[in-house]
Design a protein around this motif. Structure first.
Motif, PDB file in Angstrom:
ATOM      1  N   MET A 110       0.841  -1.192   0.000  1.00  0.00           N
ATOM      2  CA  MET A 110       0.000   0.000   0.000  1.00  0.00           C
ATOM      3  C   MET A 110       0.878   1.244   0.000  1.00  0.00           C
ATOM      4  N   GLU A 111       0.526   2.250  -0.821  1.00  0.00           N
ATOM      5  CA  GLU A 111       1.269   3.487  -0.877  1.00  0.00           C
ATOM      6  C   GLU A 111       1.081   4.280   0.415  1.00  0.00           C
ATOM      7  N   ILE A 112       2.071   5.126   0.734  1.00  0.00           N
ATOM      8  CA  ILE A 112       2.043   5.872   1.988  1.00  0.00           C
ATOM      9  C   ILE A 112       0.810   6.751   2.086  1.00  0.00           C
ATOM     10  N   ASN A 113       0.517   7.506   1.033  1.00  0.00           N
ATOM     11  CA  ASN A 113      -0.621   8.423   1.082  1.00  0.00           C
ATOM     12  C   ASN A 113      -1.940   7.693   1.279  1.00  0.00           C
ATOM     13  N   GLU A 114      -2.084   6.535   0.630  1.00  0.00           N
ATOM     14  CA  GLU A 114      -3.307   5.753   0.797  1.00  0.00           C
ATOM     15  C   GLU A 114      -3.426   5.229   2.219  1.00  0.00           C
ATOM     16  N   LEU A 115      -2.307   4.793   2.784  1.00  0.00           N
ATOM     17  CA  LEU A 115      -2.303   4.307   4.161  1.00  0.00           C
ATOM     18  C   LEU A 115      -2.715   5.409   5.127  1.00  0.00           C
ATOM     19  N   LEU A 116      -2.172   6.608   4.926  1.00  0.00           N
ATOM     20  CA  LEU A 116      -2.468   7.721   5.815  1.00  0.00           C
ATOM     21  C   LEU A 116      -3.929   8.160   5.709  1.00  0.00           C
TER      22      LEU A 116
END
Length: 238
Positions: free
Chosen positions: A1-7
């Protein structure tokens, strides 16, 4: 999962306030080692979160596979860690500021988390360590020389080290730390390393062979002149 999606979407995808951490134990150069990830100035255990549609065990195996590449690893539940102040918010704030990542107080990962800790025994040669999205590095560290670690991760790692020491007194699982073929002297040295004590070699070998877990191979290992021990492997279940 990409960082921005996780956040942005973590609170929708994962179980709230619950995480997983793995103490992945290997054996190399006659030392027990632990696989760690570097994030910012400190190191941490491989871990992650549990998707809402997953079982805890599914998530545990998925995280282990992502970090090591192993598909059928040894995996054992260790303990629950959940002190009242178990929050990463202050550390995350500093890390986000240093790396230029966006910071919001309502990110799901800033809340208090209870973690379910597992430990695994692996053959280091069979692993292919891969860092996660937030990680700068991944590497094996000697249990006797653990670096500065996030939150309570050092306590979790040392708890697993002690659990392994306790477990090997009544359960034969240490072959998971060795290659498929190994000698009795190698297994003997491994047990001495885990227990941090001398073991009578003859009695140890008799105990291992009496377990019925190991079969002797016909070829000898060329260790040194005049000393060529037999190799063994785990008995294959039919």
């Amino acid at each position: 999962m990409e960082i921005n999606e996780l956040l942005e979407n973590g609170s929708e995808r994962f179980l709230p306030n619950l995480s997983l951490d793995h103490v992945i134990i290997g054996y190399q150069e006659n030392m027990l080692k632990c696989l760690l990830l570097k994030m910012g100035k400190k190191w941490m255990l491989p871990g992650g979160y549990i998707r809402k549609e997953q079982s805890v065990e599914e998530a545990a195996f998925e995280i282990l596979k992502e970090r090591t590449g192993l598909t059928k690893p040894h995996l054992k539940f260790l303990s629950v860690f959940g002190s009242a102040d178990r929050k990463f918010d202050n550390d995350f704030r500093e890390f986000f500021k240093t790396t230029g990542l966006p910071w919001r107080e309502d990110y799901f990962m800033h809340h208090r988390f209870v973690t379910l800790a597992y430990y695994s025994l692996v053959d280091i040669a069979k692993t292919h360590p891969v860092p996660g999205a937030f990680d700068e590095a991944i590497g094996w560290h000697n249990f006797d020389e653990l670096p500065a670690m996030w939150l309570d991760h050092k306590t979790i790692a040392l708890t697993a080290r002690q659990r392994l020491k306790d477990d090997v007194r009544h359960e034969l699982v240490t072959y998971n730390l060795l290659p498929n073929h190994f000698t009795m002297p190698e297994l003997h040295l491994l047990h001495q390393t885990i227990l941090a004590q001398k073991l009578d070699r003859s009695r140890f070998q008799k105990k291992m062979l009496a377990s019925g877990l190991f079969e002797r191979l016909p070829q000898l290992k060329n260790a040194s002149p005049g000393r060529n021990p037999f190799q063994y492997r785990l008995v294959t279940k039919k």
